[in-house]
Motif scaffolding. Structure first.
Motif, PDB file in Angstrom:
ATOM      1  N   TRP A  59       0.837  -1.187   0.000  1.00 40.77           N
ATOM      2  CA  TRP A  59       0.000   0.000   0.000  1.00 40.77           C
ATOM      3  C   TRP A  59       0.877   1.244   0.000  1.00 40.77           C
ATOM      4  CZ3 TRP A  59      -0.492  -4.084   3.440  1.00 40.77           C
ATOM      5  CH2 TRP A  59      -1.671  -4.819   3.381  1.00 40.77           C
ATOM      6  N   PRO A  60       0.623   2.205  -0.911  1.00 40.18           N
ATOM      7  CA  PRO A  60       1.282   3.509  -0.792  1.00 40.18           C
ATOM      8  C   PRO A  60       0.804   4.187   0.495  1.00 40.18           C
ATOM      9  CG  PRO A  60       0.247   3.242  -2.953  1.00 40.18           C
ATOM     10  CD  PRO A  60      -0.227   2.113  -2.095  1.00 40.18           C
ATOM     11  N   VAL A  61       1.719   4.830   1.189  1.00 38.26           N
ATOM     12  CA  VAL A  61       1.422   5.430   2.491  1.00 38.26           C
ATOM     13  C   VAL A  61       0.985   6.876   2.323  1.00 38.26           C
ATOM     14  CG1 VAL A  61       2.447   6.111   4.700  1.00 38.26           C
ATOM     15  CG2 VAL A  61       3.016   3.894   3.668  1.00 38.26           C
ATOM     16  N   TRP A  62      -0.148   7.211   2.950  1.00 33.27           N
ATOM     17  CA  TRP A  62      -0.567   8.605   3.047  1.00 33.27           C
ATOM     18  C   TRP A  62       0.162   9.283   4.195  1.00 33.27           C
ATOM     19  CZ3 TRP A  62      -6.515   7.637   2.506  1.00 33.27           C
ATOM     20  CH2 TRP A  62      -6.875   7.790   1.160  1.00 33.27           C
ATOM     21  N   GLN A  63       0.133   8.647   5.360  1.00 31.86           N
ATOM     22  CA  GLN A  63       0.756   9.216   6.550  1.00 31.86           C
ATOM     23  C   GLN A  63       1.303   8.101   7.405  1.00 31.86           C
ATOM     24  OE1 GLN A  63      -2.411  11.386   8.440  1.00 31.86           O
ATOM     25  NE2 GLN A  63      -2.981  12.289   6.499  1.00 31.86           N
ATOM     26  N   ALA A  64       2.443   8.369   8.014  1.00 33.70           N
ATOM     27  CA  ALA A  64       3.041   7.419   8.951  1.00 33.70           C
ATOM     28  C   ALA A  64       3.663   8.214  10.088  1.00 33.70           C
ATOM     29  CB  ALA A  64       4.098   6.575   8.257  1.00 33.70           C
ATOM     30  N   HIS A  65       3.219   7.929  11.276  1.00 33.04           N
ATOM     31  CA  HIS A  65       3.772   8.555  12.478  1.00 33.04           C
ATOM     32  C   HIS A  65       4.180   7.441  13.415  1.00 33.04           C
ATOM     33  CE1 HIS A  65       2.404  12.626  11.467  1.00 33.04           C
ATOM     34  NE2 HIS A  65       1.389  11.997  10.903  1.00 33.04           N
ATOM     35  N   MET A  66       5.375   7.579  13.992  1.00 25.51           N
ATOM     36  CA  MET A  66       5.794   6.566  14.947  1.00 25.51           C
ATOM     37  C   MET A  66       6.680   7.202  16.005  1.00 25.51           C
ATOM     38  SD  MET A  66       8.241   4.262  12.589  1.00 25.51           S
ATOM     39  CE  MET A  66       9.652   4.954  11.748  1.00 25.51           C
ATOM     40  N   ALA A  67       6.650   6.582  17.180  1.00 23.13           N
ATOM     41  CA  ALA A  67       7.507   7.004  18.267  1.00 23.13           C
ATOM     42  C   ALA A  67       8.959   6.750  17.874  1.00 23.13           C
ATOM     43  CB  ALA A  67       7.147   6.232  19.538  1.00 23.13           C
ATOM     44  N   ALA A  68       9.877   7.428  18.542  1.00 19.96           N
ATOM     45  CA  ALA A  68      11.296   7.228  18.253  1.00 19.96           C
ATOM     46  C   ALA A  68      11.705   5.782  18.476  1.00 19.96           C
ATOM     47  CB  ALA A  68      12.143   8.158  19.118  1.00 19.96           C
ATOM     48  N   ASP A  69      11.043   5.109  19.424  1.00 17.54           N
ATOM     49  CA  ASP A  69      11.321   3.708  19.696  1.00 17.54           C
ATOM     50  C   ASP A  69       9.988   2.970  19.808  1.00 17.54           C
ATOM     51  OD1 ASP A  69      12.200   1.231  20.513  1.00 17.54           O
ATOM     52  OD2 ASP A  69      13.051   1.921  22.412  1.00 17.54           O
ATOM     53  N   VAL A  70       9.709   2.076  18.870  1.00 18.38           N
ATOM     54  CA  VAL A  70       8.453   1.318  18.889  1.00 18.38           C
ATOM     55  C   VAL A  70       8.650  -0.115  19.394  1.00 18.38           C
ATOM     56  CG1 VAL A  70       7.354   2.715  17.094  1.00 18.38           C
ATOM     57  CG2 VAL A  70       8.627   0.671  16.436  1.00 18.38           C
ATOM     58  N   SER A  71       9.841  -0.395  19.931  1.00 20.02           N
ATOM     59  CA  SER A  71      10.142  -1.768  20.359  1.00 20.02           C
ATOM     60  C   SER A  71       9.286  -2.222  21.538  1.00 20.02           C
ATOM     61  CB  SER A  71      11.627  -1.916  20.697  1.00 20.02           C
ATOM     62  OG  SER A  71      11.954  -1.114  21.822  1.00 20.02           O
ATOM     63  N   GLY A  72       8.629  -1.308  22.230  1.00 18.76           N
ATOM     64  CA  GLY A  72       7.775  -1.679  23.347  1.00 18.76           C
ATOM     65  C   GLY A  72       6.391  -2.151  22.944  1.00 18.76           C
ATOM     66  N   ALA A  73       6.115  -2.192  21.652  1.00 17.43           N
ATOM     67  CA  ALA A  73       4.789  -2.612  21.187  1.00 17.43           C
ATOM     68  C   ALA A  73       4.547  -4.083  21.528  1.00 17.43           C
ATOM     69  CB  ALA A  73       4.655  -2.391  19.685  1.00 17.43           C
ATOM     70  N   THR A  74       3.349  -4.378  22.017  1.00 18.52           N
ATOM     71  CA  THR A  74       2.980  -5.761  22.326  1.00 18.52           C
ATOM     72  C   THR A  74       1.812  -6.237  21.467  1.00 18.52           C
ATOM     73  OG1 THR A  74       1.421  -5.128  24.068  1.00 18.52           O
ATOM     74  CG2 THR A  74       3.720  -5.526  24.731  1.00 18.52           C
ATOM     75  N   HIS A  75       1.060  -5.306  20.898  1.00 19.31           N
ATOM     76  CA  HIS A  75      -0.108  -5.615  20.080  1.00 19.31           C
ATOM     77  C   HIS A  75      -0.106  -4.738  18.833  1.00 19.31           C
ATOM     78  CE1 HIS A  75      -1.405  -7.199  23.959  1.00 19.31           C
ATOM     79  NE2 HIS A  75      -2.261  -7.952  23.299  1.00 19.31           N
ATOM     80  N   ALA A  76      -0.800  -5.210  17.814  1.00 22.03           N
ATOM     81  CA  ALA A  76      -0.972  -4.433  16.587  1.00 22.03           C
ATOM     82  C   ALA A  76      -2.385  -4.661  16.071  1.00 22.03           C
ATOM     83  CB  ALA A  76       0.047  -4.850  15.524  1.00 22.03           C
ATOM     84  N   THR A  77      -2.910  -3.664  15.385  1.00 22.30           N
ATOM     85  CA  THR A  77      -4.192  -3.810  14.705  1.00 22.30           C
ATOM     86  C   THR A  77      -4.001  -3.414  13.247  1.00 22.30           C
ATOM     87  OG1 THR A  77      -4.862  -1.576  15.391  1.00 22.30           O
ATOM     88  CG2 THR A  77      -5.646  -3.412  16.736  1.00 22.30           C
ATOM     89  N   ARG A  78      -4.679  -4.153  12.391  1.00 24.17           N
ATOM     90  CA  ARG A  78      -4.683  -3.843  10.968  1.00 24.17           C
ATOM     91  C   ARG A  78      -6.132  -3.870  10.518  1.00 24.17           C
ATOM     92  NH1 ARG A  78      -3.960  -7.525   5.888  1.00 24.17           N
ATOM     93  NH2 ARG A  78      -6.086  -7.775   6.553  1.00 24.17           N
ATOM     94  N   GLU A  79      -6.578  -2.767   9.979  1.00 23.65           N
ATOM     95  CA  GLU A  79      -7.960  -2.629   9.535  1.00 23.65           C
ATOM     96  C   GLU A  79      -7.963  -2.203   8.074  1.00 23.65           C
ATOM     97  OE1 GLU A  79     -11.855   0.091  10.744  1.00 23.65           O
ATOM     98  OE2 GLU A  79      -9.921   0.466  11.714  1.00 23.65           O
ATOM     99  N   ARG A  80      -8.763  -2.888   7.296  1.00 20.28           N
ATOM    100  CA  ARG A  80      -8.974  -2.492   5.900  1.00 20.28           C
ATOM    101  C   ARG A  80     -10.437  -2.149   5.738  1.00 20.28           C
ATOM    102  NH1 ARG A  80      -6.273  -6.684   1.893  1.00 20.28           N
ATOM    103  NH2 ARG A  80      -8.442  -6.692   1.375  1.00 20.28           N
ATOM    104  N   ALA A  81     -10.696  -1.049   5.048  1.00 17.64           N
ATOM    105  CA  ALA A  81     -12.075  -0.605   4.857  1.00 17.64           C
ATOM    106  C   ALA A  81     -12.225  -0.087   3.431  1.00 17.64           C
ATOM    107  CB  ALA A  81     -12.426   0.503   5.850  1.00 17.64           C
ATOM    108  N   PRO A  82     -13.369  -0.340   2.807  1.00 16.16           N
ATOM    109  CA  PRO A  82     -13.585   0.185   1.457  1.00 16.16           C
ATOM    110  C   PRO A  82     -13.668   1.710   1.477  1.00 16.16           C
ATOM    111  CG  PRO A  82     -15.588  -0.846   2.301  1.00 16.16           C
ATOM    112  CD  PRO A  82     -14.516  -1.084   3.313  1.00 16.16           C
ATOM    113  N   MET A  83     -13.211   2.327   0.405  1.00 17.23           N
ATOM    114  CA  MET A  83     -13.322   3.785   0.271  1.00 17.23           C
ATOM    115  C   MET A  83     -14.719   4.131  -0.207  1.00 17.23           C
ATOM    116  SD  MET A  83      -9.892   4.971  -1.675  1.00 17.23           S
ATOM    117  CE  MET A  83      -8.289   4.946  -0.921  1.00 17.23           C
ATOM    118  N   ALA A  84     -15.258   5.190   0.351  1.00 17.47           N
ATOM    119  CA  ALA A  84     -16.553   5.678  -0.119  1.00 17.47           C
ATOM    120  C   ALA A  84     -16.388   6.152  -1.559  1.00 17.47           C
ATOM    121  CB  ALA A  84     -17.043   6.820   0.768  1.00 17.47           C
ATOM    122  N   ALA A  85     -17.181   5.617  -2.456  1.00 20.33           N
ATOM    123  CA  ALA A  85     -17.017   5.878  -3.894  1.00 20.33           C
ATOM    124  C   ALA A  85     -17.187   7.355  -4.250  1.00 20.33           C
ATOM    125  CB  ALA A  85     -18.008   5.035  -4.693  1.00 20.33           C
ATOM    126  N   ARG A  86     -18.042   8.044  -3.542  1.00 19.82           N
ATOM    127  CA  ARG A  86     -18.321   9.428  -3.907  1.00 19.82           C
ATOM    128  C   ARG A  86     -17.467  10.457  -3.171  1.00 19.82           C
ATOM    129  NH1 ARG A  86     -22.944   6.709  -4.857  1.00 19.82           N
ATOM    130  NH2 ARG A  86     -24.195   7.268  -6.650  1.00 19.82           N
TER     131      ARG A  86
END
Length: 188
Positions: free
Chosen positions: A92-119
């Protein structure tokens, strides 16, 4: 920036300890990959409350396609292919990406895909996604990415979390455990 993920669905009776061990033994191998912003080694377990199936599903954020191409053509991905067969790799081409200086403390992740509104014009959709991304950062996300798939006209929302949070509801939502995060910018 571009993001990618491959999801390997494993049998219901698969010993997920093998995946956790694989991550523990091999996770460090991507700690210094060129052009990699981060790689989250993700897995889900069928018998865990938030897991519907056994999955191994690494997620990558790349600064550019040269690093991604080198990885896909290199020994690291060849090891995935040797173990599980060649998975479909979604990008996927990225629109925006923000992350902490150190993300190694992450224990969970979520990934959501949703259709774009056509109009809805893409500019408006992008602004709405920015508001969602900011809200999730305010809720404590260590990393938040908004991206899109212009082939299927869908939006991707990926988040790394320090701990379990209230997950988004929807048809195409995955919740993962994080086994390791490679973030080369933290290794100077």
């Amino acid at each position: 920036m571009i993001t990618m993920q491959y999801r390997i669905t494993l049998p219901a009776d698969y010993d997920m300890g093998l995946i956790r061990r694989r991550i523990a033994e091999r996770g460090h191998l991507t700690d210094r990959l060129a052009q990699l912003a981060f790689k989250a080694y993700l897995f889900a377990e069928r018998d865990v409350a938030d897991g519907g199936q056994n999955l191994y599903a690494p997620f990558y954020l790349w600064h550019g396609t040269d690093g991604m191409n080198a990885f896909l053509g290199g020994t690291g991905f060849a090891g995935v292919v040797a173990s599980f067969g060649r998975p479909d790799v979604q990008m996927w081409p990225v629109w925006q990406a923000h992350m902490a200086a150190d993300v190694s403390g992450a224990t969970h992740a979520t990934r959501e895909r949703a259709p774009m509104a056509a109009r809805m014009p893409l500019g408006e959709l992008r602004e709405a996604e920015h508001a969602r991304l900011r809200a999730d950062l305010d809720r404590g996300a260590l990393a938040a990415i908004s991206a899109y798939d212009p082939m299927h006209w869908s939006v991707l929302r990926f988040r790394l979390w320090r701990e379990a949070v209230e997950w988004p509801a929807g048809e195409d939502v995955d919740v993962y455990r994080v086994g390791h995060v490679s973030q080369p910018s933290n290794h100077h």
